[in-house]
Scaffold this active site. Sequence first.
Site, PDB file in Angstrom:
ATOM      1  CG  HIS A  85      -1.713   1.283   1.347  1.00 36.64           C
ATOM      2  ND1 HIS A  85      -2.905   1.485   0.700  1.00 36.64           N
ATOM      3  CD2 HIS A  85      -1.461   2.417   2.055  1.00 36.64           C
ATOM      4  CE1 HIS A  85      -3.363   2.693   0.991  1.00 36.64           C
ATOM      5  NE2 HIS A  85      -2.502   3.280   1.811  1.00 36.64           N
ATOM      6  CG  HIS A 126       0.710   6.456  -0.232  1.00 34.10           C
ATOM      7  ND1 HIS A 126      -0.058   7.590  -0.138  1.00 34.10           N
ATOM      8  CD2 HIS A 126       0.154   5.544   0.618  1.00 34.10           C
ATOM      9  CE1 HIS A 126      -1.049   7.392   0.724  1.00 34.10           C
ATOM     10  NE2 HIS A 126      -0.943   6.147   1.191  1.00 34.10           N
ATOM     11  CB  SER A 150      -2.894  -0.343  -3.026  1.00 36.11           C
ATOM     12  OG  SER A 150      -3.780   0.254  -2.096  1.00 36.11           O
ATOM     13  CD  GLU A 198      -4.750   6.720   2.113  1.00 35.74           C
ATOM     14  OE1 GLU A 198      -5.017   5.735   1.406  1.00 35.74           O
ATOM     15  OE2 GLU A 198      -3.750   6.782   2.842  1.00 35.74           O
TER      16      GLU A 198
END
Length: 254
Positions: free
Chosen positions: A129, A134, A194, A175
Amino acid sequence: MSVAAIPTPTKLHAAEPFLIQQDWAGYTPEQHDIWRELVLRRMPQLVQHACAEYLDGFHQIGLQADQLPDLTAVSKRLQPRTGWQSTPVSGFLPADAFFEMLAARMFPTTTWIRSRESMEYTPEPDIFHDVFGHVPMHAHPVFADFLEHYGKVCAALTSADALERMGRLFWFTVEFGVIRERGEIKVYGSGLISSHGECTQVVERIAGLEIRDFNLEQVLEEKVDTGNMQKVLYAIESFEQIYEATKEAEARLG
């Protein structure tokens, strides 16, 4: 056994107890296989539906499908572009430590990888993740500037209500952000990048999902639901838009 350490030229205070070293040589073949399966599962969808900046960043920072990332190597490629580092931490950080690291352009990165039994979902962020989701976006200069400024704004806030509202801005951009690119909706938020299920909901426009034009006032008021698929997303037109939105939120809440 070799241990990969990332230099930390910026002196941290709140975050310092959480900084660790990544033991890259200690990953097992099974863990590398899990990373490989996760990447190969996500990439066909992302090649079509991730924003161009994410796909460019993926290659710029040298991510590979066949092995877990070495955070030192990632940072060596990332730092000359935008000044960011992917900095290993022991796990979930308290808010002051998290914002301190963002303000220093040091992205807190967990080093553990989920088990095969948790391939679809893990409640706590893992290296897949954090790095796959990111870090490619940190190679984009405007996004990199936005994220640093966001950290500085939040680090200076003292009101719990203001921090909660700024958390909503993070949630609906970093996010679960989407962007209009040549008239099409593309994903850039790590929760969409993700997660196959969350991304598929966007790609297939599954009933119950509403994609609105980005509106700072609405975002700051929108309740966050961390336990279910997202019902509302906010589409930006450019990454300059969320950088300016952070400045506006600072003026409103600070």
